[in-house]
Design a protein around this motif. Structure first.
Motif, PDB file in Angstrom:
ATOM      1  N   ALA B  16       0.840  -1.205   0.000  1.00 20.10           N
ATOM      2  CA  ALA B  16       0.000   0.000   0.000  1.00 20.10           C
ATOM      3  C   ALA B  16       0.873   1.253   0.000  1.00 20.10           C
ATOM      4  CB  ALA B  16      -0.920  -0.009   1.224  1.00 20.10           C
ATOM      5  N   SER B  20       1.457   4.416  -2.879  1.00 29.67           N
ATOM      6  CA  SER B  20       1.242   5.838  -2.607  1.00 29.67           C
ATOM      7  C   SER B  20       2.397   6.405  -1.776  1.00 29.67           C
ATOM      8  CB  SER B  20      -0.091   6.013  -1.858  1.00 29.67           C
ATOM      9  OG  SER B  20      -0.292   7.361  -1.501  1.00 29.67           O
ATOM     10  N   LYS B  22       3.755   9.250  -1.522  1.00 27.16           N
ATOM     11  CA  LYS B  22       3.578  10.568  -0.899  1.00 27.16           C
ATOM     12  C   LYS B  22       3.003  10.460   0.508  1.00 27.16           C
ATOM     13  CE  LYS B  22       3.032  14.149  -4.342  1.00 27.16           C
ATOM     14  NZ  LYS B  22       2.072  14.792  -5.221  1.00 27.16           N
ATOM     15  N   THR B  23       1.973   9.630   0.659  1.00 22.72           N
ATOM     16  CA  THR B  23       1.396   9.446   1.989  1.00 22.72           C
ATOM     17  C   THR B  23       2.264   8.502   2.818  1.00 22.72           C
ATOM     18  OG1 THR B  23      -0.100   7.820   0.962  1.00 22.72           O
ATOM     19  CG2 THR B  23      -1.020   9.988   1.461  1.00 22.72           C
ATOM     20  N   PRO B  26       5.321  10.333   5.383  1.00 22.21           N
ATOM     21  CA  PRO B  26       5.072  10.677   6.789  1.00 22.21           C
ATOM     22  C   PRO B  26       4.703   9.470   7.657  1.00 22.21           C
ATOM     23  CG  PRO B  26       3.335  11.586   5.361  1.00 22.21           C
ATOM     24  CD  PRO B  26       4.420  11.080   4.468  1.00 22.21           C
ATOM     25  N   MET B  27       4.051   8.463   7.065  1.00 24.94           N
ATOM     26  CA  MET B  27       3.725   7.269   7.860  1.00 24.94           C
ATOM     27  C   MET B  27       5.007   6.556   8.294  1.00 24.94           C
ATOM     28  SD  MET B  27       0.506   5.736   5.711  1.00 24.94           S
ATOM     29  CE  MET B  27      -0.270   4.710   6.913  1.00 24.94           C
ATOM     30  N   VAL B  29       7.924   7.980   8.759  1.00 26.98           N
ATOM     31  CA  VAL B  29       8.558   8.826   9.786  1.00 26.98           C
ATOM     32  C   VAL B  29       7.879   8.584  11.138  1.00 26.98           C
ATOM     33  CG1 VAL B  29       8.932  11.213  10.541  1.00 26.98           C
ATOM     34  CG2 VAL B  29       9.277  10.605   8.135  1.00 26.98           C
ATOM     35  N   LEU B  30       6.549   8.540  11.128  1.00 35.78           N
ATOM     36  CA  LEU B  30       5.797   8.317  12.372  1.00 35.78           C
ATOM     37  C   LEU B  30       6.171   6.972  12.998  1.00 35.78           C
ATOM     38  CD1 LEU B  30       3.549   9.267  14.328  1.00 35.78           C
ATOM     39  CD2 LEU B  30       1.902   8.083  12.848  1.00 35.78           C
ATOM     40  N   ILE B  33       9.683   7.120  14.652  1.00 35.98           N
ATOM     41  CA  ILE B  33       9.731   7.821  15.947  1.00 35.98           C
ATOM     42  C   ILE B  33       9.024   7.009  17.027  1.00 35.98           C
ATOM     43  CG2 ILE B  33       9.072   9.916  17.214  1.00 35.98           C
ATOM     44  CD1 ILE B  33       9.002  11.385  14.507  1.00 35.98           C
ATOM     45  N   LEU B  34       7.837   6.505  16.703  1.00 34.44           N
ATOM     46  CA  LEU B  34       7.027   5.828  17.719  1.00 34.44           C
ATOM     47  C   LEU B  34       7.580   4.479  18.144  1.00 34.44           C
ATOM     48  CD1 LEU B  34       3.247   6.332  16.859  1.00 34.44           C
ATOM     49  CD2 LEU B  34       4.464   7.062  18.924  1.00 34.44           C
ATOM     50  N   ALA B 141      -2.112   4.408  16.403  1.00 32.08           N
ATOM     51  CA  ALA B 141      -1.438   4.317  15.100  1.00 32.08           C
ATOM     52  C   ALA B 141      -1.631   2.929  14.492  1.00 32.08           C
ATOM     53  CB  ALA B 141       0.052   4.639  15.246  1.00 32.08           C
ATOM     54  N   MET B 144      -4.767   2.514  12.808  1.00 28.89           N
ATOM     55  CA  MET B 144      -4.685   3.040  11.438  1.00 28.89           C
ATOM     56  C   MET B 144      -3.955   2.043  10.525  1.00 28.89           C
ATOM     57  SD  MET B 144      -2.862   6.515   9.927  1.00 28.89           S
ATOM     58  CE  MET B 144      -1.210   6.148  10.545  1.00 28.89           C
ATOM     59  N   TYR B 148      -5.453   0.078   7.234  1.00 27.96           N
ATOM     60  CA  TYR B 148      -4.892   0.353   5.907  1.00 27.96           C
ATOM     61  C   TYR B 148      -4.543  -0.975   5.226  1.00 27.96           C
ATOM     62  CZ  TYR B 148      -1.860   3.058   2.632  1.00 27.96           C
ATOM     63  OH  TYR B 148      -1.271   3.649   1.549  1.00 27.96           O
TER      64      TYR B 148
END
Lengths: 186, 186
Positions: B16, B20, B22-23, B26-27, B29-30, B33-34, B141, B144, B148
């Motif tokens: 997935a 994509s 572009k989306t 940031p996912m 990166v999140l 960090i998490l 998260a 999410m 997805y």
């Protein structure tokens, strides 16, 4: 009262995004791309997806905030109200009915999305990318709604607050305001 | 078969995200960090929370992927990962982590399920405000990520021997863009 110390002048999600800015940055960026980036879905349509998921998750803060954003973007309050009541009889296109149905299934669980509901969206003219974005927006709001309620953030009761927030979402999107949020202190 | 043509043969969330980018950025990166931060909770504890929420969401791909990544951080103690999944209250883990897993399990059901008592118990067991914040956000998260993955009906390898190989890649290189650019291990 929030379960962790958040700034009092920042209710709902904003206080959380200011509490831990390093995780907030990619969350904001993802939202900005999905809800405000180039897309064949209008900003109003994408905000409707956020609204239906927040509504089904019973997250009052997010539902009221994104309802306000939809109403400002569409210039009327009927569509958001009807979508929350019943997707199938709401005054939206067949494609949007199908995408909102997929979003509502994602709200329950990823596994609840059926081949039939995806086929219905495709038959109504939805592209693969629109279906992808619908699933990811719905999934993202399952994150947001849990973040906001899981830490028991404050939900303002004054409708004027949400009108202001809706304006901010329309005019500035989801990026952190360059000047921060100190101007919101009373 | 995935609900839409993802145009690649990577498994799970990787397919997935590759569809994509572009989306995905940031996912990634999140997730980095998490799940990889050493401040407060250890990466092994973070991965155990991700594994457990994915298990509760019945997301086969995420559940097994993060179970194997946790296993690497636990020096190969797969038995401990199993115990946490089966009944974390009986697993030989600190009380602090038990109470954070309890909060994560509530978040999986819905943000409102988290009670002041749950949070109080975590504090009594030594959890800081940031630990509580991170447990809630990691759980949110994964609500999410799991949606997805399954909402698009991505494929999950049925050959279980592939999961430890892929987990090794993550442990060595982290998340970020590696999630959707690294080649799937043979």
């Amino acid at each position: 009262m929030p379960y962790i110390p958040l700034e009092e002048h920042l209710p709902g999600i904003t206080g959380l995004l200011e509490y831990r800015k390093d995780t907030a940055a990619p969350i904001r960026e993802l939202t900005q791309i999905l809800l405000r980036g180039p897309s064949t879905l209008t900003e109003g349509e994408r905000e409707l997806i956020a609204t239906i998921v927040s509504h089904r998750n019973e997250c009052k803060f997010c539902t009221t905030a994104h309802t306000a954003a939809v109403d400002i973007l569409l210039g009327e309050e009927n569509t958001s109200a009807k979508v929350k009541q019943d997707i199938m009889t709401a005054p939206v296109s067949d494609k949007m009915k199908a995408l909102l149905t997929i979003a509502a299934q994602v709200q329950q669980s990823g596994k609840s999305v059926t081949t039939e509901s995806v086929q219905k969206a495709k038959d109504a003219g939805a592209t693969d990318l629109e279906i992808h974005d619908t699933v990811l927006i719905a999934a993202l709001f399952c994150l947001y709604n849990r973040y906001v309620d899981g830490l028991s953030t404050v939900t303002p009761t004054d409708p004027a607050y949400y009108k202001g927030l809706g304006e901010r979402l329309k005019n500035h999107g989801y990026n952190r305001l360059p000047q921060g949020y100190d101007h919101l202190k009373k | 078969m995935p609900h839409i043509n993802l145009k690649n043969d990577l498994p799970g969330i990787r397919s997935a995200m590759a569809y994509s980018p572009k989306t995905a950025a940031p996912m990634g990166v999140l997730a980095e960090i998490l799940l990889r931060s050493n401040k407060g909770l250890a990466p092994a504890e973070r991965e155990l929370i991700g594994m457990y929420v994915s298990y509760l969401n019945d997301c086969f791909y995420c559940h097994h992927s993060h179970g194997e990544i946790a296993c690497i951080y636990l020096d190969g103690d797969r038995e401990l990962v199993e115990q946490v999944r089966k009944d974390y209250n009986k697993a030989p883990i600190p009380d602090k982590l038990k109470s954070l897993l309890a909060i994560a399990a509530k978040v999986q059901q819905g943000g409102k399920f988290v009670t002041a008592e749950d949070v109080e118990r975590a504090r009594e067991n030594g959890a800081t405000d940031m630990d509580i914040h991170d447990a809630v956000l990691i759980a949110a998260a994964f609500c999410m990520f799991n949606r997805y993955v399954d909402g698009l009906a991505t494929t999950a390898p049925t050959d279980m021997s592939s999961y430890p190989l892929r987990a090794k890649q993550v442990a060595e290189n982290g998340y970020g863009s590696h999630i959707y650019t690294a080649r799937q291990p043979a």
